[in-house]
Design an enzyme around this catalytic site. Structure first.
Site, PDB file in Angstrom:
ATOM      1  N   ARG A 204      55.963  77.055  16.754  1.00 35.12           N
ATOM      2  CA  ARG A 204      55.278  76.533  15.578  1.00 35.12           C
ATOM      3  C   ARG A 204      56.325  75.829  14.724  1.00 35.12           C
ATOM      4  O   ARG A 204      57.524  76.107  14.824  1.00 35.12           O
ATOM      5  CB  ARG A 204      54.630  77.657  14.773  1.00 35.12           C
ATOM      6  CG  ARG A 204      53.598  78.469  15.544  1.00 35.12           C
ATOM      7  CD  ARG A 204      53.053  79.601  14.679  1.00 35.12           C
ATOM      8  NE  ARG A 204      52.023  80.378  15.380  1.00 35.12           N
ATOM      9  CZ  ARG A 204      52.257  81.482  16.078  1.00 35.12           C
ATOM     10  NH1 ARG A 204      53.500  81.946  16.169  1.00 35.12           N
ATOM     11  NH2 ARG A 204      51.268  82.130  16.664  1.00 35.12           N
ATOM     12  N   LYS A 229      54.476  84.569  12.859  1.00 38.45           N
ATOM     13  CA  LYS A 229      53.120  84.870  12.418  1.00 38.45           C
ATOM     14  C   LYS A 229      52.782  86.322  12.734  1.00 38.45           C
ATOM     15  O   LYS A 229      53.030  86.803  13.838  1.00 38.45           O
ATOM     16  CB  LYS A 229      52.126  83.937  13.123  1.00 38.45           C
ATOM     17  CG  LYS A 229      50.717  83.999  12.563  1.00 38.45           C
ATOM     18  CD  LYS A 229      49.848  82.933  13.200  1.00 38.45           C
ATOM     19  CE  LYS A 229      48.440  82.950  12.619  1.00 38.45           C
ATOM     20  NZ  LYS A 229      47.577  81.917  13.220  1.00 38.45           N
ATOM     21  N   HIS A 294      51.947  70.492  16.263  1.00 39.33           N
ATOM     22  CA  HIS A 294      51.285  71.569  17.000  1.00 39.33           C
ATOM     23  C   HIS A 294      50.784  71.097  18.361  1.00 39.33           C
ATOM     24  O   HIS A 294      50.576  71.921  19.261  1.00 39.33           O
ATOM     25  CB  HIS A 294      50.124  72.133  16.173  1.00 39.33           C
ATOM     26  CG  HIS A 294      49.944  73.611  16.330  1.00 39.33           C
ATOM     27  ND1 HIS A 294      50.872  74.529  15.863  1.00 39.33           N
ATOM     28  CD2 HIS A 294      48.969  74.348  16.923  1.00 39.33           C
ATOM     29  CE1 HIS A 294      50.464  75.756  16.149  1.00 39.33           C
ATOM     30  NE2 HIS A 294      49.312  75.666  16.796  1.00 39.33           N
ATOM     31  N   ARG A 297      53.208  72.186  20.951  1.00 34.65           N
ATOM     32  CA  ARG A 297      53.038  73.600  21.326  1.00 34.65           C
ATOM     33  C   ARG A 297      51.872  73.756  22.298  1.00 34.65           C
ATOM     34  O   ARG A 297      51.984  74.458  23.312  1.00 34.65           O
ATOM     35  CB  ARG A 297      52.814  74.429  20.064  1.00 34.65           C
ATOM     36  CG  ARG A 297      52.518  75.906  20.281  1.00 34.65           C
ATOM     37  CD  ARG A 297      52.465  76.599  18.921  1.00 34.65           C
ATOM     38  NE  ARG A 297      51.738  77.852  18.940  1.00 34.65           N
ATOM     39  CZ  ARG A 297      52.256  79.041  19.193  1.00 34.65           C
ATOM     40  NH1 ARG A 297      53.548  79.140  19.492  1.00 34.65           N
ATOM     41  NH2 ARG A 297      51.526  80.144  19.151  1.00 34.65           N
ATOM     42  N   HIS A 320      50.766  85.188  20.796  1.00 39.29           N
ATOM     43  CA  HIS A 320      49.351  85.386  20.505  1.00 39.29           C
ATOM     44  C   HIS A 320      49.031  86.881  20.491  1.00 39.29           C
ATOM     45  O   HIS A 320      49.430  87.617  21.397  1.00 39.29           O
ATOM     46  CB  HIS A 320      48.470  84.701  21.558  1.00 39.29           C
ATOM     47  CG  HIS A 320      48.451  83.214  21.423  1.00 39.29           C
ATOM     48  ND1 HIS A 320      48.037  82.383  22.442  1.00 39.29           N
ATOM     49  CD2 HIS A 320      48.790  82.405  20.396  1.00 39.29           C
ATOM     50  CE1 HIS A 320      48.129  81.126  22.051  1.00 39.29           C
ATOM     51  NE2 HIS A 320      48.576  81.115  20.811  1.00 39.29           N
ATOM     52  N   TYR A 329      43.571  77.629  26.866  1.00 37.07           N
ATOM     53  CA  TYR A 329      44.306  76.597  27.600  1.00 37.07           C
ATOM     54  C   TYR A 329      43.784  76.412  29.023  1.00 37.07           C
ATOM     55  O   TYR A 329      44.049  75.380  29.648  1.00 37.07           O
ATOM     56  CB  TYR A 329      45.805  76.926  27.615  1.00 37.07           C
ATOM     57  CG  TYR A 329      46.402  76.889  26.226  1.00 37.07           C
ATOM     58  CD1 TYR A 329      46.506  75.688  25.529  1.00 37.07           C
ATOM     59  CD2 TYR A 329      46.815  78.057  25.591  1.00 37.07           C
ATOM     60  CE1 TYR A 329      47.018  75.657  24.243  1.00 37.07           C
ATOM     61  CE2 TYR A 329      47.332  78.031  24.317  1.00 37.07           C
ATOM     62  CZ  TYR A 329      47.432  76.832  23.635  1.00 37.07           C
ATOM     63  OH  TYR A 329      47.932  76.796  22.356  1.00 37.07           O
TER      64      TYR A 329
END
Length: 347
Positions: A204, A229, A294, A297, A320, A329
């Site tokens: 990120r 995050k 982004h 990424r 995640h 994805y």
């Protein structure tokens, strides 16, 4: 066409933030307004808070109807609660602004008297009527649920506050050739290295900016991402080519505190400047797509999947919390699709 207007303080100046559908026509019209600027950090267009602009967006009600004292105290208490729970600065700002918006709608009603029917009314008469996004609505729900879960006297039943059905949007992905063009566009080694590290590690923007030289472990060939995050540390694999690039960059710039420092020693590289670095790379590479940092990424994750990397590893690398986030994805990977022959070819 829905337009949402808020009074904000940005860079110690009073500004009028204007949220509107992201269309080229509206953007061009807004750009022509006197003093109009885009904030990359806030993701919003904004104008100077002057009488002419207030009149333009009919801001009288917002300006002259501030939150009453009870709700101002509630906002202060909520902010302090989020601080003590160590929420990130951006999350605190999002939640507080969302709760302010909700409170402003029921400014004449005591906090203890606000109930679930009021929440539904707010959704129907404000969010839906103004065609605001489901993500914005979800932020409101998060703020309401969290706030009313922290106070004793309330008519709200937190468990019965429902969330909107979210849009299922596919991530934007670039081809490997497009990524190569972007990463090769800059001759400046610092700019080139920053973009390359984001893509090669699936970072990120904030994770890149918060890297320190000690986070690069050339012996174990990993990069340590600290307090990302969700306030979690994680490690990502380090490419040997990226390690060579980082060593070359280090010899030139010799960063002290942060791996990528700003113009002043010891300061982080500015997020807006990083976005400009990408914008310049796109221009040089002659790529017209509205690429953001982004996208790199997303592209990294998709390219890993297409090369046969297990989804569980991709989930760990990206940081995640849920595997469902990573599974998106699989919907943009073209590897399997390319093996499907269209019946049109047999006609």
């Amino acid at each position: 066409m829905a337009i949402e207007v808020k009074l904000i303080t940005h860079r110690n100046q009073r500004r009028i933030a204007v949220y509107f559908p992201n269309t080229r026509e509206l953007i061009n019209r807004f750009k022509n307004l006197n003093g109009a600027k885009w904030s990359q950090s806030l993701k919003v267009w904004h104008l100077p808070d002057i009488p002419a602009n207030r009149k333009l967006f009919k801001l009288k009600e917002l300006v002259f109807n501030p939150l009453n004292e009870e709700k101002q105290e509630a906002i202060r208490n909520f902010t302090n609660y989020l601080l003590t729970k160590r929420y990130s600065t951006s999350t605190i700002k999002t939640y507080v602004e969302a709760l302010k918006s909700f409170f402003k709608y029921f400014n004449d009603k005591n906090v203890a008297d606000i109930n679930n029917a009021d929440v539904m009314l707010y959704h129907q008469d404000y969010i839906l009527k103004n065609n605001l996004s489901s993500s914005y609505q979800n932020q409101i729900v998060n703020a309401i649920k969290l706030y009313f879960a922290t106070i004793r006297e309330t008519a709200i039943v937190v468990e019965k506050i429902y969330r909107p059905k979210t849009e299922k949007l596919l991530p934007n992905v670039l081809s490997k050739n497009e990524v190569k063009k972007i990463l090769d566009a800059h001759s400046n080694i610092k700019h080139k290295t920053m973009l390359s590290v984001i893509y090669s590690c699936g970072l990120r923007r904030s994770e890149l900016i918060n890297l320190r030289p000690k986070d690069i472990d050339g012996e174990r060939m990993i990069i340590i991402i600290r307090q990302a995050k969700g306030k979690k540390d994680r490690i990502v694999p380090l490419s040997s080519r990226i390690l060579e690039m980082l060593r070359s960059y280090y010899k030139v710039y010799k960063p002290k505190t942060w791996l990528f420092e700003g113009q002043k020693e010891g300061t982080k590289y500015d997020e807006r400047s990083l976005a400009q670095v990408l914008k310049q790379a796109l221009q040089k590479a002659k790529i017209a797509k509205p690429v953001t940092l982004h996208w790199l990424r997303h592209s990294y994750a998709t390219h890993l999947l297409e090369s046969g990397t297990d989804l569980r590893y991709i989930q760990e690398i990206l940081g995640h919390k849920s595997s469902k986030t990573t599974e998106i994805y699989t919907h943009v990977s073209t590897k399997s699709l390319q093996n499907i022959k269209s019946p049109f070819d047999d006609l």
